[in-house]
Write an enzyme that holds these catalytic residues in place. Structure first.
Site, PDB file in Angstrom:
ATOM      1  CG  ASP A 134      -1.803  -1.232   1.282  1.00  0.00           C
ATOM      2  OD1 ASP A 134      -2.266  -1.669   0.218  1.00  0.00           O
ATOM      3  OD2 ASP A 134      -1.974  -1.765   2.392  1.00  0.00           O
ATOM      4  CE  LYS A 169       3.209  -2.374  -4.390  1.00  0.00           C
ATOM      5  NZ  LYS A 169       2.756  -2.079  -3.028  1.00  0.00           N
ATOM      6  N   GLY A 194      -4.171  -4.335  -4.357  1.00  0.00           N
ATOM      7  CA  GLY A 194      -5.116  -3.296  -4.742  1.00  0.00           C
ATOM      8  C   GLY A 194      -4.334  -2.059  -5.116  1.00  0.00           C
ATOM      9  CG  HIS A 195      -1.486  -1.848  -7.474  1.00  0.00           C
ATOM     10  ND1 HIS A 195      -0.635  -2.544  -8.297  1.00  0.00           N
ATOM     11  CD2 HIS A 195      -1.096  -2.151  -6.219  1.00  0.00           C
ATOM     12  CE1 HIS A 195       0.229  -3.221  -7.568  1.00  0.00           C
ATOM     13  NE2 HIS A 195      -0.025  -3.010  -6.307  1.00  0.00           N
ATOM     14  CD  GLN A 210       0.709  -8.807  -2.462  1.00  0.00           C
ATOM     15  OE1 GLN A 210       1.471  -9.473  -3.122  1.00  0.00           O
ATOM     16  NE2 GLN A 210      -0.505  -8.530  -2.869  1.00  0.00           N
TER      17      GLN A 210
HETATM   18  P1  IMP Z   1      -2.655 -12.817   1.699  1.00  0.00           P
HETATM   19  O1  IMP Z   1      -1.689 -12.263   0.720  1.00  0.00           O
HETATM   20  O2  IMP Z   1      -4.097 -12.553   1.343  1.00  0.00           O
HETATM   21  O3  IMP Z   1      -2.407 -14.253   2.036  1.00  0.00           O
HETATM   22  O4  IMP Z   1      -2.462 -12.004   3.097  1.00  0.00           O
HETATM   23  C1  IMP Z   1      -1.259 -12.101   3.842  1.00  0.00           C
HETATM   24  C2  IMP Z   1      -0.882 -10.767   4.451  1.00  0.00           C
HETATM   25  O5  IMP Z   1      -0.527  -9.867   3.415  1.00  0.00           O
HETATM   26  C3  IMP Z   1      -2.014 -10.081   5.217  1.00  0.00           C
HETATM   27  O6  IMP Z   1      -1.451  -9.349   6.295  1.00  0.00           O
HETATM   28  C4  IMP Z   1      -2.595  -9.126   4.205  1.00  0.00           C
HETATM   29  O7  IMP Z   1      -3.263  -8.033   4.816  1.00  0.00           O
HETATM   30  C5  IMP Z   1      -1.324  -8.687   3.497  1.00  0.00           C
HETATM   31  N1  IMP Z   1      -1.562  -8.218   2.128  1.00  0.00           N
HETATM   32  C6  IMP Z   1      -1.854  -8.956   1.054  1.00  0.00           C
HETATM   33  N2  IMP Z   1      -1.974  -8.178  -0.040  1.00  0.00           N
HETATM   34  C7  IMP Z   1      -1.744  -6.922   0.365  1.00  0.00           C
HETATM   35  C8  IMP Z   1      -1.679  -5.668  -0.322  1.00  0.00           C
HETATM   36  O8  IMP Z   1      -1.860  -5.557  -1.543  1.00  0.00           O
HETATM   37  N3  IMP Z   1      -1.391  -4.591   0.446  1.00  0.00           N
HETATM   38  C9  IMP Z   1      -1.156  -4.677   1.769  1.00  0.00           C
HETATM   39  N4  IMP Z   1      -1.187  -5.831   2.446  1.00  0.00           N
HETATM   40  C10 IMP Z   1      -1.479  -6.940   1.752  1.00  0.00           C
END
Ligand code: IMP
Length: 433
Positions: free
Chosen positions: A13, A16, A40-41, A223
């Site tokens: 977040d 990017k 989420g971009h 991420q």
């Molecule tokens: P997962 O990727 O859904 O398995 O989640 C694992 C961890 O990564 C959790 O803490 C999510 O909140 C975090 N996470 C996954 N995708 C994002 C993102 O795009 N931005 C911020 N945190 C993320």
């Protein structure tokens, strides 16, 4: 053959999407290399706001080849929905390509992700519930279905039936969940497969050819560094490698092809989901950052945890990914805070460490060490030149640069494309190297 990686230096977040959108104006290819629709971009183009999850942020630039790389996990139903939304906003999807080797997230992955999270109880990771972990589990177990299967739906259906039956066993027997209706899932997937099949390609070859022709290729990370499965705050991480090495593996290019790595750093720190966060603030400072920074997740709408800028993290990210420059986002959000703090180290036991503490749980016993800086009250939203920033804002950015050991190339002061200060164009810097 300029190849530039853009990735998050914190917990995701960082903004990017808007940085990639900007750099894509001078690129011919944008390739996503890991993650799935957990990402989420947000990209603002005039009146239009795109919430992208799987489609590379370069889709806003006509003619740019947009690649969903082999290192990603792809949810076909969600991708079709996203394509409809993007097309509905008037953007062209002709140049979207999906790697044949991208793993598919299928409905049972999502059901398993949610069942596993519920089963973790107080130790829940706080995943996005999108099936990311279970899909990468199947990849590593060599039992996943890949995008290339969409080209032959009969074969896909046979493999899907077998896999889904096995997952139903786990869902019902281990987690006490209802079994999923296999034929109903297939009926949903068939039109999605037909829609996506024309986009499936050997994307590693496409990117290789683009580089050989001297085109500019942007590698888009999702991420962030501390969510990296190897280098992040394990187990509170995602299941892939956002760090720069992941770009080579996740698109199928050689490390020697990469010319630059731009780290994207939010001017403060945020995280969604559980896990350590040394500089977190649960007081009025945190509240200011949530409200002024609109810190709610693009994918899940969850309120993000907020805190001071942590340069231990940024230094660590720079070490892991070899940043050639930084893009600092949301500097405008700090306006109005009378005093600012930057975390420069951690006090663990009696000793102060300026290096990242790699063992996730050990961080809980560490106290952040802060440097205090003056704040500024002026709005930065209309500032377009470095010299027009308030002196305190310049000093803040210069401290970040010094503490991270990496020059700051770009500074964003708002979500609009033009709300940006360019100190060095990352593409020009690469040309010099
Ligand atoms: P997962 O990727 O859904 O398995 O989640 C694992 C961890 O990564 C959790 O803490 C999510 O909140 C975090 N996470 C996954 N995708 C994002 C993102 O795009 N931005 C911020 N945190 C993320």
């Amino acid at each position: 053959m300029p190849a530039l990686i853009v990735l998050g230096a914190q917990w995701g977040d960082e903004g990017k999407g808007r940085v990639v959108d900007l750099l894509a104006a001078e690129a011919q290819v944008v390739a996503r290399y890991q993650g799935g629709h957990n990402a989420g971009h947000t990209v603002v183009v005039g009146e239009r706001t795109l919430k992208l999850h799987q489609i590379p942020s370069g889709i806003t630039r006509p003619g740019v080849l947009c690649v969903i790389g082999n290192g990603t996990v792809l949810e076909p139903l969600a991708l079709v929905q996203e394509m409809d939304e993007v097309a509905g906003l008037g953007f062209d999807l002709e140049a979207l390509r999906i790697s044949r080797a991208a793993q598919l997230i299928l409905p049972y992955h999502q059901a398993l992700d949610q069942a596993q999270e519920a089963g973790r109880g107080a130790a829940a990771i706080g995943t996005t519930g999108r099936g990311i972990g279970p899909a990468y589990t199947d990849k590593a177990a060599r039992s996943g279905l890949r995008a290339e299967e969409l080209l032959n739906f009969d074969r896909f259906a046979a493999r899907f039936r077998q896999a889904a039956a096995a997952k139903n066993e786990v869902l019902t027997r281990v987690y006490g969940q209802p079994a999923l209706d296999i034929e109903a899932m297939l009926a949903q997937l068939q039109p999605a497969a037909a829609r996506l099949a024309p986009h499936v390609a050997d994307t590693s070859l496409l990117v290789h050819r683009a580089l050989a022709q001297g085109q500019r290729v942007l590698f888009e990370g999702a991420q962030g560094t501390l969510l990296d499965i190897d280098h992040g705050t394990y187990p509170f991480v995602t299941s892939s490698n956002p760090t720069a090495g992941g770009a080579c593996v996740g698109v199928g290019v050689a490390p020697r092809a990469i010319n630059g790595v731009l780290g994207v750093v939010k001017a403060y720190t945020t995280r969604v989901g559980a896990g350590p966060f040394p500089s977190e603030r649960c007081d009025e400072v945190g509240e200011h950052l949530v409200q002024m920074g609109a810190e709610f997740g693009t994918t899940t709408g969850r309120r993000r945890r907020c805190g001071w800028l942590d340069t231990v993290i940024v230094r660590y990210a720079a070490r892991l990914s070899g940043f050639s420059g930084l893009a600092v986002t949301k500097l405008d959000v700090l306006s109005g805070l009378p005093a600012l703090r930057i975390c420069t180290g951690y006090r663990c036991g009696g000793a102060v460490s300026e290096d990242w503490v790699p063992v996730g749980y050990a961080l809980d016993d560490c106290e952040p060490v802060y440097e205090d800086l003056p704040g500024w009250s002026e709005s930065l939203r209309d500032v377009r030149r470095w010299e027009d920033l308030p002196p305190a804002a310049r000093r803040y950015v210069e401290r970040l640069e010094a503490l991270a050991g990496v020059p700051v190339d770009l500074i964003s002061v708002g979500p609009e494309r033009e709300q940006l200060i360019v100190r060095r164009n990352p593409w020009d810097v690469m040309r010099e190297t």
